[in-house]
Scaffold this motif. Structure first.
Motif, PDB file in Angstrom:
ATOM      1  N   GLN A 120       1.054  -1.007  -0.408  1.00  0.00           N
ATOM      2  CA  GLN A 120      -0.011  -0.038  -0.047  1.00  0.00           C
ATOM      3  C   GLN A 120       0.562   1.266   0.175  1.00  0.00           C
ATOM      4  OE1 GLN A 120      -3.103   0.891   3.129  1.00  0.00           O
ATOM      5  NE2 GLN A 120      -3.943   1.639   2.038  1.00  0.00           N
ATOM      6  N   ALA A 121       0.641   1.642  -1.077  1.00  0.00           N
ATOM      7  CA  ALA A 121       1.053   3.668  -1.302  1.00  0.00           C
ATOM      8  C   ALA A 121       0.297   4.493  -0.324  1.00  0.00           C
ATOM      9  CB  ALA A 121       1.832   3.665  -2.062  1.00  0.00           C
ATOM     10  N   PRO A 122       0.833   5.338  -0.359  1.00  0.00           N
ATOM     11  CA  PRO A 122      -0.034   6.796   0.436  1.00  0.00           C
ATOM     12  C   PRO A 122      -1.320   6.863  -0.505  1.00  0.00           C
ATOM     13  CG  PRO A 122       2.430   7.196   0.836  1.00  0.00           C
ATOM     14  CD  PRO A 122       2.587   5.754  -0.316  1.00  0.00           C
ATOM     15  N   GLY A 123      -2.139   7.238  -0.112  1.00  0.00           N
ATOM     16  CA  GLY A 123      -3.055   7.528  -0.894  1.00  0.00           C
ATOM     17  C   GLY A 123      -3.434   6.725  -2.033  1.00  0.00           C
ATOM     18  N   LYS A 124      -3.306   4.671  -2.258  1.00  0.00           N
ATOM     19  CA  LYS A 124      -3.792   4.193  -2.724  1.00  0.00           C
ATOM     20  C   LYS A 124      -3.998   3.375  -2.019  1.00  0.00           C
ATOM     21  CE  LYS A 124      -0.404   5.396  -6.663  1.00  0.00           C
ATOM     22  NZ  LYS A 124       0.929   4.286  -7.020  1.00  0.00           N
ATOM     23  N   GLN A 125      -5.047   2.099  -2.919  1.00  0.00           N
ATOM     24  CA  GLN A 125      -5.842   1.330  -1.846  1.00  0.00           C
ATOM     25  C   GLN A 125      -4.525   0.161  -2.051  1.00  0.00           C
ATOM     26  OE1 GLN A 125      -8.768   0.055  -4.301  1.00  0.00           O
ATOM     27  NE2 GLN A 125      -8.009  -1.450  -5.822  1.00  0.00           N
ATOM     28  N   ARG A 126      -4.695  -0.503  -0.492  1.00  0.00           N
ATOM     29  CA  ARG A 126      -4.031  -1.594  -0.637  1.00  0.00           C
ATOM     30  C   ARG A 126      -4.155  -2.672  -2.005  1.00  0.00           C
ATOM     31  NH1 ARG A 126      -3.460  -4.588   5.153  1.00  0.00           N
ATOM     32  NH2 ARG A 126      -2.891  -2.061   5.169  1.00  0.00           N
ATOM     33  N   GLU A 127      -3.602  -3.439  -2.124  1.00  0.00           N
ATOM     34  CA  GLU A 127      -3.068  -4.643  -3.828  1.00  0.00           C
ATOM     35  C   GLU A 127      -2.698  -5.411  -3.645  1.00  0.00           C
ATOM     36  OE1 GLU A 127      -1.286  -3.122  -7.801  1.00  0.00           O
ATOM     37  OE2 GLU A 127       1.003  -2.260  -5.727  1.00  0.00           O
ATOM     38  N   LEU A 128      -2.731  -6.524  -4.021  1.00  0.00           N
ATOM     39  CA  LEU A 128      -2.240  -8.015  -3.874  1.00  0.00           C
ATOM     40  C   LEU A 128      -0.680  -8.067  -5.312  1.00  0.00           C
ATOM     41  CD1 LEU A 128      -2.072 -11.107  -3.303  1.00  0.00           C
ATOM     42  CD2 LEU A 128      -3.421 -11.331  -4.989  1.00  0.00           C
ATOM     43  N   VAL A 129       0.409  -8.209  -4.485  1.00  0.00           N
ATOM     44  CA  VAL A 129       1.278  -8.400  -5.373  1.00  0.00           C
ATOM     45  C   VAL A 129       1.284  -9.864  -5.649  1.00  0.00           C
ATOM     46  CG1 VAL A 129       4.145  -8.146  -4.920  1.00  0.00           C
ATOM     47  CG2 VAL A 129       2.613  -6.198  -3.557  1.00  0.00           C
ATOM     48  N   ALA A 130       2.360 -11.277  -5.118  1.00  0.00           N
ATOM     49  CA  ALA A 130       1.844 -11.932  -4.918  1.00  0.00           C
ATOM     50  C   ALA A 130       1.467 -13.641  -3.972  1.00  0.00           C
ATOM     51  CB  ALA A 130       2.915 -12.261  -5.094  1.00  0.00           C
ATOM     52  N   ALA A 131       0.515 -13.988  -4.220  1.00  0.00           N
ATOM     53  CA  ALA A 131       0.310 -15.083  -3.937  1.00  0.00           C
ATOM     54  C   ALA A 131       0.882 -16.524  -3.795  1.00  0.00           C
ATOM     55  CB  ALA A 131      -0.990 -14.986  -4.029  1.00  0.00           C
ATOM     56  N   ILE A 132       0.448 -17.075  -2.689  1.00  0.00           N
ATOM     57  CA  ILE A 132       0.818 -18.694  -2.800  1.00  0.00           C
ATOM     58  C   ILE A 132       0.523 -19.477  -1.859  1.00  0.00           C
ATOM     59  CG2 ILE A 132       3.449 -18.373  -1.128  1.00  0.00           C
ATOM     60  CD1 ILE A 132       5.362 -20.376  -3.064  1.00  0.00           C
ATOM     61  N   THR A 133       0.155 -20.437  -2.560  1.00  0.00           N
ATOM     62  CA  THR A 133      -0.656 -22.122  -1.911  1.00  0.00           C
ATOM     63  C   THR A 133      -0.123 -22.455  -1.204  1.00  0.00           C
ATOM     64  OG1 THR A 133      -0.675 -23.491  -3.317  1.00  0.00           O
ATOM     65  CG2 THR A 133      -2.383 -21.122  -4.068  1.00  0.00           C
ATOM     66  N   SER A 134      -0.480 -23.257   0.096  1.00  0.00           N
ATOM     67  CA  SER A 134       0.439 -24.672   0.113  1.00  0.00           C
ATOM     68  C   SER A 134       0.741 -25.648  -0.531  1.00  0.00           C
ATOM     69  CB  SER A 134      -0.551 -25.315   1.432  1.00  0.00           C
ATOM     70  OG  SER A 134      -1.627 -25.528   0.994  1.00  0.00           O
ATOM     71  N   GLY A 135       0.160 -26.106  -1.774  1.00  0.00           N
ATOM     72  CA  GLY A 135       1.016 -26.546  -2.950  1.00  0.00           C
ATOM     73  C   GLY A 135       2.067 -25.641  -3.160  1.00  0.00           C
ATOM     74  N   GLY A 136       2.314 -24.178  -3.200  1.00  0.00           N
ATOM     75  CA  GLY A 136       2.993 -23.805  -4.012  1.00  0.00           C
ATOM     76  C   GLY A 136       2.839 -23.548  -5.285  1.00  0.00           C
ATOM     77  N   HIS A 137       1.976 -23.224  -5.574  1.00  0.00           N
ATOM     78  CA  HIS A 137       1.522 -22.446  -6.560  1.00  0.00           C
ATOM     79  C   HIS A 137       1.419 -21.334  -6.449  1.00  0.00           C
ATOM     80  CE1 HIS A 137      -1.888 -21.168  -9.887  1.00  0.00           C
ATOM     81  NE2 HIS A 137      -1.087 -21.505 -10.490  1.00  0.00           N
ATOM     82  N   THR A 138       1.722 -20.726  -7.661  1.00  0.00           N
ATOM     83  CA  THR A 138       1.863 -18.565  -6.913  1.00  0.00           C
ATOM     84  C   THR A 138       0.955 -17.940  -8.303  1.00  0.00           C
ATOM     85  OG1 THR A 138       3.403 -19.463  -9.096  1.00  0.00           O
ATOM     86  CG2 THR A 138       4.369 -19.047  -6.756  1.00  0.00           C
ATOM     87  N   ASN A 139       0.496 -16.943  -7.656  1.00  0.00           N
ATOM     88  CA  ASN A 139       0.248 -16.189  -8.914  1.00  0.00           C
ATOM     89  C   ASN A 139       0.846 -14.627  -8.551  1.00  0.00           C
ATOM     90  OD1 ASN A 139      -1.405 -15.054 -10.566  1.00  0.00           O
ATOM     91  ND2 ASN A 139      -3.586 -15.741  -9.246  1.00  0.00           N
ATOM     92  N   TYR A 140       1.030 -13.977  -9.796  1.00  0.00           N
ATOM     93  CA  TYR A 140       1.602 -12.308  -9.291  1.00  0.00           C
ATOM     94  C   TYR A 140       0.736 -11.309  -9.855  1.00  0.00           C
ATOM     95  CZ  TYR A 140       5.425 -14.970  -8.500  1.00  0.00           C
ATOM     96  OH  TYR A 140       6.359 -15.556  -7.880  1.00  0.00           O
ATOM     97  N   ALA A 141       0.741 -10.667  -9.485  1.00  0.00           N
ATOM     98  CA  ALA A 141       0.356  -8.756  -9.927  1.00  0.00           C
ATOM     99  C   ALA A 141       1.433  -8.799 -11.135  1.00  0.00           C
ATOM    100  CB  ALA A 141       0.331  -8.349  -8.996  1.00  0.00           C
ATOM    101  N   GLU A 142       0.056  -8.263 -12.128  1.00  0.00           N
ATOM    102  CA  GLU A 142       0.978  -8.314 -13.642  1.00  0.00           C
ATOM    103  C   GLU A 142       2.095  -6.941 -13.947  1.00  0.00           C
ATOM    104  OE1 GLU A 142      -0.289  -6.707 -18.290  1.00  0.00           O
ATOM    105  OE2 GLU A 142      -2.276  -6.479 -16.417  1.00  0.00           O
ATOM    106  N   SER A 143       1.985  -6.002 -12.694  1.00  0.00           N
ATOM    107  CA  SER A 143       3.008  -5.506 -12.032  1.00  0.00           C
ATOM    108  C   SER A 143       4.736  -5.646 -12.151  1.00  0.00           C
ATOM    109  CB  SER A 143       2.445  -3.828 -11.609  1.00  0.00           C
ATOM    110  OG  SER A 143       3.039  -4.594 -10.293  1.00  0.00           O
ATOM    111  N   VAL A 144       3.818  -6.802 -11.360  1.00  0.00           N
ATOM    112  CA  VAL A 144       5.860  -7.095 -11.233  1.00  0.00           C
ATOM    113  C   VAL A 144       6.214  -8.498 -11.434  1.00  0.00           C
ATOM    114  CG1 VAL A 144       5.219  -6.342  -8.604  1.00  0.00           C
ATOM    115  CG2 VAL A 144       4.520  -8.542  -9.134  1.00  0.00           C
TER     116      VAL A 144
END
Length: 124
Positions: free
Chosen positions: A42-66
């Protein structure tokens, strides 16, 4: 109660790298299942956003920007999650928060836990 503590934030120049860690602690004598974990920012003046996530099985997902720049990983034995950030840009400047969805062994419900955040500043 589960607690999450982020570390590794700081000041870095554009194009540099930084590695964030999220260490979890649980009450003694308790057992928790850590399901999906993720990094938000979360940057000042902006909403909190998801950057990356990982499941217990190791599957990952990323925001397009990163995509292609950040790598999320987890060490289940240490109950620790990491975010390797390369090719950092000024737009990556934000407070980064650790998030985890956990389930205690004593009940069939999921709990969402947040860390206090660590500041990442990308500036020359």
């Amino acid at each position: 109660q589960v607690q999450l503590v982020e570390s590794g934030g700081g000041l870095v120049q554009p194009g540099g790298s930084l590695r964030l860690s999220c260490a979890a602690s649980i009450p003694s004598g308790t057992i928790f299942s850590f399901n999906t974990m993720g990094w938000y920012r979360q940057a000042p003046g902006k909403q909190r956003e998801l950057v990356a996530a990982i499941t217990s099985g190791g599957h990952t997902n990323y925001a397009e920007s990163v995509k292609g720049r950040f790598i999320i990983s987890r060490d289940n034995a240490k109950i620790t999650m990491y975010l390797q950030m390369d090719s950092l840009k000024p737009v990556d400047t934000a407070v980064y928060y650790c998030n985890a969805v956990v389930m205690p062994s004593t009940e069939f419900r999921y709990l969402e836990v947040w860390g206090q955040g660590t500041l990442v500043t990308v500036s020359s």
